[in-house]
Design a protein around this motif. Sequence first.
Motif, PDB file in Angstrom:
ATOM      1  N   ASP A  55      37.867  48.456  47.980  1.00 40.97           N
ATOM      2  CA  ASP A  55      36.564  48.428  47.945  1.00 40.97           C
ATOM      3  C   ASP A  55      36.111  47.465  49.228  1.00 40.97           C
ATOM      4  O   ASP A  55      36.056  46.129  49.145  1.00 40.97           O
ATOM      5  N   HIS A  56      35.737  48.039  50.255  1.00 48.61           N
ATOM      6  CA  HIS A  56      35.397  47.296  51.417  1.00 48.61           C
ATOM      7  C   HIS A  56      34.077  46.541  51.419  1.00 48.61           C
ATOM      8  O   HIS A  56      33.931  45.657  52.548  1.00 48.61           O
ATOM      9  N   HIS A  57      33.320  46.807  50.808  1.00 43.95           N
ATOM     10  CA  HIS A  57      32.019  46.228  50.370  1.00 43.95           C
ATOM     11  C   HIS A  57      31.643  45.838  49.208  1.00 43.95           C
ATOM     12  O   HIS A  57      31.175  46.689  48.520  1.00 43.95           O
ATOM     13  N   VAL A  58      31.740  44.608  48.566  1.00 46.77           N
ATOM     14  CA  VAL A  58      31.478  44.522  47.084  1.00 46.77           C
ATOM     15  C   VAL A  58      30.978  42.906  47.096  1.00 46.77           C
ATOM     16  O   VAL A  58      31.451  41.954  47.822  1.00 46.77           O
ATOM     17  N   HIS A  59      30.585  42.656  45.986  1.00 44.94           N
ATOM     18  CA  HIS A  59      30.358  41.294  45.528  1.00 44.94           C
ATOM     19  C   HIS A  59      30.928  40.990  44.325  1.00 44.94           C
ATOM     20  O   HIS A  59      31.377  41.742  43.654  1.00 44.94           O
ATOM     21  N   GLY A  60      30.749  39.649  43.824  1.00 39.39           N
ATOM     22  CA  GLY A  60      31.679  39.119  42.681  1.00 39.39           C
ATOM     23  C   GLY A  60      30.843  39.678  41.459  1.00 39.39           C
ATOM     24  O   GLY A  60      29.532  40.208  41.221  1.00 39.39           O
ATOM     25  N   ALA A  61      31.381  39.691  40.351  1.00 43.24           N
ATOM     26  CA  ALA A  61      31.151  39.948  39.170  1.00 43.24           C
ATOM     27  C   ALA A  61      30.679  38.721  38.534  1.00 43.24           C
ATOM     28  O   ALA A  61      30.970  37.469  38.756  1.00 43.24           O
ATOM     29  N   ALA A  63      42.757  48.048  44.184  1.00 43.33           N
ATOM     30  CA  ALA A  63      44.134  47.116  44.813  1.00 43.33           C
ATOM     31  C   ALA A  63      43.475  45.993  45.770  1.00 43.33           C
ATOM     32  O   ALA A  63      44.230  44.761  45.898  1.00 43.33           O
ATOM     33  N   ARG A  64      42.304  46.055  46.370  1.00 43.76           N
ATOM     34  CA  ARG A  64      41.858  45.055  47.253  1.00 43.76           C
ATOM     35  C   ARG A  64      40.435  44.898  47.173  1.00 43.76           C
ATOM     36  O   ARG A  64      39.782  45.991  47.525  1.00 43.76           O
ATOM     37  N   PHE A  65      39.728  43.960  46.953  1.00 39.00           N
ATOM     38  CA  PHE A  65      38.022  43.624  47.171  1.00 39.00           C
ATOM     39  C   PHE A  65      37.902  42.950  48.496  1.00 39.00           C
ATOM     40  O   PHE A  65      38.458  41.908  48.483  1.00 39.00           O
ATOM     41  N   LEU A  66      36.988  43.237  49.353  1.00 36.44           N
ATOM     42  CA  LEU A  66      36.503  42.642  50.309  1.00 36.44           C
ATOM     43  C   LEU A  66      35.228  42.054  49.926  1.00 36.44           C
ATOM     44  O   LEU A  66      34.173  42.745  49.638  1.00 36.44           O
ATOM     45  N   VAL A  67      34.991  40.870  49.474  1.00 40.68           N
ATOM     46  CA  VAL A  67      34.063  40.330  48.770  1.00 40.68           C
ATOM     47  C   VAL A  67      33.009  39.571  49.875  1.00 40.68           C
ATOM     48  O   VAL A  67      33.349  38.604  50.597  1.00 40.68           O
ATOM     49  N   GLU A  68      31.670  39.973  49.726  1.00 40.26           N
ATOM     50  CA  GLU A  68      30.530  39.444  50.487  1.00 40.26           C
ATOM     51  C   GLU A  68      30.043  38.341  49.458  1.00 40.26           C
ATOM     52  O   GLU A  68      29.743  38.629  48.588  1.00 40.26           O
ATOM     53  N   LEU A  89      28.599  34.103  40.785  1.00 44.19           N
ATOM     54  CA  LEU A  89      29.616  35.118  40.560  1.00 44.19           C
ATOM     55  C   LEU A  89      30.932  34.730  40.795  1.00 44.19           C
ATOM     56  O   LEU A  89      31.010  33.668  41.284  1.00 44.19           O
ATOM     57  N   LEU A  90      31.991  35.565  40.301  1.00 46.27           N
ATOM     58  CA  LEU A  90      33.259  35.045  40.742  1.00 46.27           C
ATOM     59  C   LEU A  90      33.254  35.137  42.167  1.00 46.27           C
ATOM     60  O   LEU A  90      32.986  36.132  43.085  1.00 46.27           O
ATOM     61  N   ASP A  91      34.239  34.286  42.685  1.00 43.36           N
ATOM     62  CA  ASP A  91      34.614  34.125  44.127  1.00 43.36           C
ATOM     63  C   ASP A  91      35.567  35.102  44.575  1.00 43.36           C
ATOM     64  O   ASP A  91      36.281  35.652  43.479  1.00 43.36           O
ATOM     65  N   PRO A  92      36.160  35.333  45.555  1.00 47.83           N
ATOM     66  CA  PRO A  92      37.211  36.333  45.903  1.00 47.83           C
ATOM     67  C   PRO A  92      38.308  35.853  45.141  1.00 47.83           C
ATOM     68  O   PRO A  92      39.295  37.005  44.457  1.00 47.83           O
ATOM     69  N   ALA A  93      38.827  34.402  44.827  1.00 48.75           N
ATOM     70  CA  ALA A  93      40.025  34.206  44.114  1.00 48.75           C
ATOM     71  C   ALA A  93      39.603  34.674  42.565  1.00 48.75           C
ATOM     72  O   ALA A  93      40.676  34.978  41.938  1.00 48.75           O
ATOM     73  N   GLY A  94      38.474  34.486  42.153  1.00 53.24           N
ATOM     74  CA  GLY A  94      38.293  34.924  40.811  1.00 53.24           C
ATOM     75  C   GLY A  94      38.198  36.364  40.688  1.00 53.24           C
ATOM     76  O   GLY A  94      38.535  36.856  39.376  1.00 53.24           O
ATOM     77  N   MET A  95      37.679  37.097  41.379  1.00 49.71           N
ATOM     78  CA  MET A  95      37.995  38.342  41.320  1.00 49.71           C
ATOM     79  C   MET A  95      39.420  38.891  41.554  1.00 49.71           C
ATOM     80  O   MET A  95      39.694  39.779  40.721  1.00 49.71           O
ATOM     81  N   ALA A 116      41.970  40.047  47.094  1.00 50.64           N
ATOM     82  CA  ALA A 116      40.660  39.965  47.530  1.00 50.64           C
ATOM     83  C   ALA A 116      40.483  38.913  48.699  1.00 50.64           C
ATOM     84  O   ALA A 116      41.195  37.935  48.932  1.00 50.64           O
ATOM     85  N   ASP A 117      39.558  39.403  49.580  1.00 46.68           N
ATOM     86  CA  ASP A 117      39.194  38.777  50.746  1.00 46.68           C
ATOM     87  C   ASP A 117      37.961  38.481  50.757  1.00 46.68           C
ATOM     88  O   ASP A 117      37.062  39.264  50.415  1.00 46.68           O
ATOM     89  N   GLU A 118      37.399  37.704  51.807  1.00 47.11           N
ATOM     90  CA  GLU A 118      36.068  37.004  52.137  1.00 47.11           C
ATOM     91  C   GLU A 118      35.288  38.016  53.259  1.00 47.11           C
ATOM     92  O   GLU A 118      36.169  38.150  54.260  1.00 47.11           O
ATOM     93  N   VAL A 119      34.443  38.519  53.201  1.00 43.90           N
ATOM     94  CA  VAL A 119      33.278  38.960  54.049  1.00 43.90           C
ATOM     95  C   VAL A 119      32.457  37.817  54.093  1.00 43.90           C
ATOM     96  O   VAL A 119      31.459  37.432  53.318  1.00 43.90           O
ATOM     97  N   VAL A 120      31.936  37.361  55.218  1.00 43.88           N
ATOM     98  CA  VAL A 120      30.863  36.199  55.575  1.00 43.88           C
ATOM     99  C   VAL A 120      29.550  36.818  56.019  1.00 43.88           C
ATOM    100  O   VAL A 120      29.612  37.511  56.895  1.00 43.88           O
TER     101      VAL A 120
END
Length: 359
Positions: free
Chosen positions: A5-11, A89-94, A102-108, A116-120
Amino acid sequence: MPLVDHHVHGALRRDLTRAEFESSITESDRPVPAWISTFDSSLGFAVRRWCAPVLDLPPYADPSAYVERRRELGAAEVNRRFLGGAGVARFLVETGFRGEELLDPAGMAAAARAKADEVVRLETVAEELAGVAAADFAPRYAERLAERAGTAVGLKTVVAYRHGLDFDPARPSAREVTAAAGDWLRAGGGRLTDPVLLRHVIWAGVDSRLPLQVHTGFGDPDLRLHRADPLLLTGFLEQVEPTGVPVLLLHCYPYHRQAAYLAHAYPHVHFDVGLALNYVGAAASTVLAEALELAPYAKVLYSSDAWGPAELHYLGALLWRRAMSAVARAWAWPAGEAARVAEMMGSGNARRVYRLRES
């Protein structure tokens, strides 16, 4: 098939009342009128049809029973079920919009048992600099962006919300940036809307060499939709092209055909249809088919652009899979070719563009 999921935010971390849940399944930022229910929409019906069984309810469960079941299970269990069930399998979390809720990348990653990785977000980094001297804005921004993006896989701009995509594509001069920074800082900083500073942070993002995401198309009323047409970016895209930096046009609806043209025409341009598939519900295969009419398949990525209720993360994946299967059947693709293209769009293209490693 595991997705990226190349563009997503946290839950969301917390439980929701019915009113809060209904407000979170619309892109409107206005209060939901008392005489309407957002469950009576394509997305609302998709939630009742596909998400209710994940919560041990029958399909098309009554909305009140649905929300009560969510609260009975609690936010952590709801997130675990939907994020884990999405098959991502992998979230790229903005992380730049109301990230504290929201859940941060580690929480996701923990909730989904995935990576999960971060997008700034470029504008958010600038807004952290309120209080610097005007002459120091540009060098301090470069330092801060390098620090924030050190472990990120990509960057994002929301210039569509802050100005519109019809911005001057040229890189601003140092003198212009200092003058604009002075005006912004004297006004107290805050939300970055100055067109010169927006151009500056976007070009700083290009200079970082990381893939650059650009919000286009559909969104809440904070933007003007006619100024979010990705075709307005043509001049900017042509100036970025020699750098080789990938530009990823996000969600794009109702301009997904325009985005497909840009991806067709320019080698560094990619796009997705993102949250549009959630909001059009049963029409998801129609929107995806329109996006694929012209686009090279190596330029199309999967994203949910989910923000808030974990149902949106789950539905994004489910409706994309169903739409992809429906398109393959309608276009009479052989099974092997359908699987190959679905893997490209679902994960392979993102792994290539963002240079994702398995470890």
